[in-house]
Design an enzyme around this catalytic site. Structure first.
Site, PDB file in Angstrom:
ATOM      1  N   LYS A 195      24.536  26.122  43.588  1.00  0.00           N
ATOM      2  CA  LYS A 195      25.924  25.625  43.731  1.00  0.00           C
ATOM      3  C   LYS A 195      26.749  26.714  44.425  1.00  0.00           C
ATOM      4  O   LYS A 195      27.163  27.682  43.809  1.00  0.00           O
ATOM      5  CB  LYS A 195      26.493  25.339  42.334  1.00  0.00           C
ATOM      6  CG  LYS A 195      27.541  24.250  42.287  1.00  0.00           C
ATOM      7  CD  LYS A 195      28.793  24.501  43.103  1.00  0.00           C
ATOM      8  CE  LYS A 195      29.834  25.304  42.362  1.00  0.00           C
ATOM      9  NZ  LYS A 195      31.015  25.580  43.216  1.00  0.00           N
ATOM     10  N   SER A 248      33.590  35.384  38.472  1.00  0.00           N
ATOM     11  CA  SER A 248      34.579  36.019  37.608  1.00  0.00           C
ATOM     12  C   SER A 248      34.085  36.134  36.166  1.00  0.00           C
ATOM     13  O   SER A 248      33.268  35.333  35.709  1.00  0.00           O
ATOM     14  CB  SER A 248      35.879  35.214  37.641  1.00  0.00           C
ATOM     15  OG  SER A 248      35.644  33.913  37.150  1.00  0.00           O
ATOM     16  N   THR A 249      34.608  37.095  35.461  1.00  0.00           N
ATOM     17  CA  THR A 249      34.254  37.300  34.057  1.00  0.00           C
ATOM     18  C   THR A 249      34.682  36.090  33.234  1.00  0.00           C
ATOM     19  O   THR A 249      33.987  35.660  32.309  1.00  0.00           O
ATOM     20  CB  THR A 249      34.934  38.594  33.555  1.00  0.00           C
ATOM     21  OG1 THR A 249      34.528  39.651  34.427  1.00  0.00           O
ATOM     22  CG2 THR A 249      34.532  38.941  32.139  1.00  0.00           C
ATOM     23  N   GLY A 252      32.249  33.459  33.755  1.00  0.00           N
ATOM     24  CA  GLY A 252      31.026  33.944  33.105  1.00  0.00           C
ATOM     25  C   GLY A 252      30.998  33.559  31.631  1.00  0.00           C
ATOM     26  O   GLY A 252      29.975  33.115  31.103  1.00  0.00           O
ATOM     27  N   GLU A 269      26.405  38.199  36.822  1.00  0.00           N
ATOM     28  CA  GLU A 269      26.954  39.346  37.554  1.00  0.00           C
ATOM     29  C   GLU A 269      28.444  39.079  37.661  1.00  0.00           C
ATOM     30  O   GLU A 269      28.858  38.141  38.336  1.00  0.00           O
ATOM     31  CB  GLU A 269      26.361  39.447  38.966  1.00  0.00           C
ATOM     32  CG  GLU A 269      24.891  39.751  39.027  1.00  0.00           C
ATOM     33  CD  GLU A 269      24.518  41.114  38.491  1.00  0.00           C
ATOM     34  OE1 GLU A 269      25.416  41.957  38.278  1.00  0.00           O
ATOM     35  OE2 GLU A 269      23.317  41.321  38.264  1.00  0.00           O
ATOM     36  N   CYS A 303      32.407  43.107  44.131  1.00  0.00           N
ATOM     37  CA  CYS A 303      32.466  43.340  42.693  1.00  0.00           C
ATOM     38  C   CYS A 303      32.328  44.827  42.380  1.00  0.00           C
ATOM     39  O   CYS A 303      32.781  45.297  41.350  1.00  0.00           O
ATOM     40  CB  CYS A 303      31.406  42.523  41.976  1.00  0.00           C
ATOM     41  SG  CYS A 303      29.803  42.647  42.743  1.00  0.00           S
ATOM     42  N   GLU A 400      40.726  43.530  37.598  1.00  0.00           N
ATOM     43  CA  GLU A 400      40.093  43.439  38.911  1.00  0.00           C
ATOM     44  C   GLU A 400      41.023  42.694  39.864  1.00  0.00           C
ATOM     45  O   GLU A 400      41.388  41.545  39.620  1.00  0.00           O
ATOM     46  CB  GLU A 400      38.760  42.680  38.788  1.00  0.00           C
ATOM     47  CG  GLU A 400      38.017  42.590  40.091  1.00  0.00           C
ATOM     48  CD  GLU A 400      36.660  41.921  39.944  1.00  0.00           C
ATOM     49  OE1 GLU A 400      36.600  40.802  39.387  1.00  0.00           O
ATOM     50  OE2 GLU A 400      35.661  42.507  40.394  1.00  0.00           O
TER      51      GLU A 400
END
Ligand code: NAP
Ligand code: MG
Length: 498
Positions: A195, A248-249, A252, A269, A303, A400
């Protein structure tokens, strides 16, 4: 910087591809989304629409997973020898190389990145990674294991492909992220539903065509373009054995929750807020351009970007002057201009995000040494920016930004533990760089840093053979090197009582 000067630079091959009707790749066939829907793709250098792409949803993900399952269990892929599989992965590297120019153009137009960088970094790295991972196919082995229980035993372990893998990727290195994900999974014998990010679906679709051209059997790689809905359906799917995500966290965390249903394997990641630490003895002719490209490369949309810069107070002013000069030298422009060294951010959303951080930084007391503004009056360009007078409590230092913005902070003499503590004061732990001529200090500090990659006198250095990933909230698992093969295999223990 008008349409003519960016899209007008496309070769005929790239232009023809972009003008196509872009469909989903399911079971070796190009199909429309079940819903009939599509979404628009834009050139971030001017905001103009460049393409229309099928918008896959849960039903398309389901069809892709069914195809991937069949290819995994029954198709010719499952019967291939390791040599045959390795040759195919290698061949895809060759095919990619043969189409490198066209892909670099597609990538530059869709993402905004300088064609110079796409040619120098994204494409060569992608080709090399396919060849490297193809080489592992024949070297995935288990062990013969001695048994301590009474009796006469023959026991061993086998590594088997984990199965059907869902791979969800971001927009900062669209093609490279696709290759980064598929190469080890294919080498291990998995089948895939990929995706791509909705901002940058085009290079993955071109890759899909090359995958079929290289001779992969139907259903081995399926590509479902769409937004987060398609990603969420893939992460939650009950017949997906593993999900691999880069992004993105925040998303995630959603992936982890979605994966809980069938407890599929998860690798992640995520973000970073990586430190670059410059010692007073550093060779500044290396450290200044090195930390500069550490944050400005790919418009800061890495990142591993070196977004917190710690510089010893004795050389702080000198480094700041040098960094401002570096920033001023960067030629900003549309990606397809071969002279461009910094393009636009990927989207209006990302432009607004980064601009918002610049505003908050100023409000919280950061000083703009250089940059800090929009560049030009169309597209999503942000000037390379150096912020000083930043403190660890500020949002721009903690979060970030994912743009060309570095927070510079002087540090005073002290032991390595204190320096490490400041550098480690983040919820992330992806990377760090150390700039010094004292190799003993460098290695001592490297041990104290909580980061998955530590670079000495270089930043953003990745190699196909080096494990890549992070500590803390930056990642689960390691990609690249043999560790990537481990991510896509299960271990089976076989014990025979003789
Ligand atoms: P994101 O939302 O995490 O997107 C990454 C991928 O996840 C995309 O393919 C996205 O699809 C998909 N996705 C979104 N929601 C999902 C869900 N609920 N379940 C499964 N998949 C889902 O990243 P973003 O919104 O584009 O960027 C936001 C921030 O993330 C950036 O500013 C940056 O800080 C960070 N980021 C980090 C990396 C990295 O390499 N670590 C890369 C990109 C962004 P859609 O694109 O269609 O939403
Ligand atoms: Mg998002």
């Amino acid at each position: 910087m008008d349409v003519a000067t960016n899209q007008g630079r496309l070769s005929e091959a790239a232009r023809n591809f972009i003008a196509r009707r872009h469909k989903l790749l399911i079971d070796g066939k190009w199909v429309d989304a079940r819903s009939g829907r599509s979404f628009a793709v834009f050139d971030p250098s001017n905001g103009q629409q460049i393409a229309e792409v099928a918008e896959g949803g849960a039903a398309d993900v389901d069809a892709a997973v069914i195809a991937a399952r069949r290819a995994f269990e029954e198709g010719p892929w499952a019967k291939m020898t390791p040599v045959e599989r390795g040759k195919l992965v290698w061949k895809l590297g060759e095919v990619l190389e043969a189409h490198a120019d066209e892909l670099a153009e597609i990538e530059s137009l869709d993402n905004g990145k300088p064609i110079h960088d796409a040619r120098a970094v994204d494409l060569p790295f992608g080709c090399e990674l396919l060849r490297y991972m193809g080489g592992w196919s024949t070297k995935i082995t288990g062990q013969q294991i001695p048994i301590s229980a009474p009796g006469d035993w023959h026991a061993y372990s086998i590594r088997e492909p984990v199965g059907v893998v869902g791979q969800i990727i971001p927009w900062n290195f669209p093609l490279l992220m696709a290759v980064w994900k598929i190469a080890p999974a294919l080498a291990a014998g998995c089948t895939i539903v990929l995706k791509p990010a909705e901002q940058t679906p085009l290079s993955a679709l071109r890759l899909g065509a090359l995958i079929m051209e290289a001779g992969f059997p139907n259903g081995v790689v399926n590509i479902v373009t769409g937004d987060g809905t398609a990603g969420a359906a893939l992460a939650a799917h009950g017949d997906v054995d593993k999900v691999a995500f880069t992004g993105s966290t925040e998303v995630g965390r959603l992936i982890v929750q979605a994966a809980a249903g069938n407890l599929k394997k998860v690798s992640l990641e995520l973000g970073g807020k990586s430190p670059a630490i410059v010692f007073p003895d550093a060779d500044l002719s290396v450290a200044i351009p090195g930390t500069g490209s550490g944050i400005f490369f790919n418009m800061g949309q890495c990142c591993t970007a070196g977004s917190r810069l710690f510089v010893h107070e004795r050389i702080f002013d000198k480094v700041m002057t040098g960094l401002a000069d570096e920033a001023a030298k960067i030629r900003i422009g549309p990606g397809l201009d071969p002279e461009t060294r910094m393009g636009p951010l990927v989207s209006e959303e990302q432009f607004n995000r980064v601009s918002g951080y610049l505003e908050i930084g100023r409000q919280q007391g950061a000083e703009v040494l250089t940059g800090g503004k929009r560049h030009g009056n169309e597209g999503y360009f942000v000037e390379p920016t150096v912020l000083t007078k930043t403190t660890p409590a500020m949002k721009v230092v903690r979060e970030e930004i994912f743009g060309p913005v570095v927070c510079a902070m002087p540090y005073s003499d002290g032991d390595l533990d204190r320096i490490a503590k400041e550098a480690n004061a983040t919820e992330y732990g992806l990377a760090a760089s150390i700039w010094t001529r004292d190799i003993g200090i460098a290695h001592k500090l490297a041990r104290k840093l909580k980061a998955g990659s530590v670079w000495i006198n270089v930043h953003n250095f990745n190699d196909v053979s080096l494990p890549f990933g992070g500590y803390k909230q930056s990642s689960w698992g390691r990609e690249m090197g043999y560790e990537a093969i481990e991510l896509y295999t299960e271990t089976k223990a076989v014990a025979a009582l003789l």
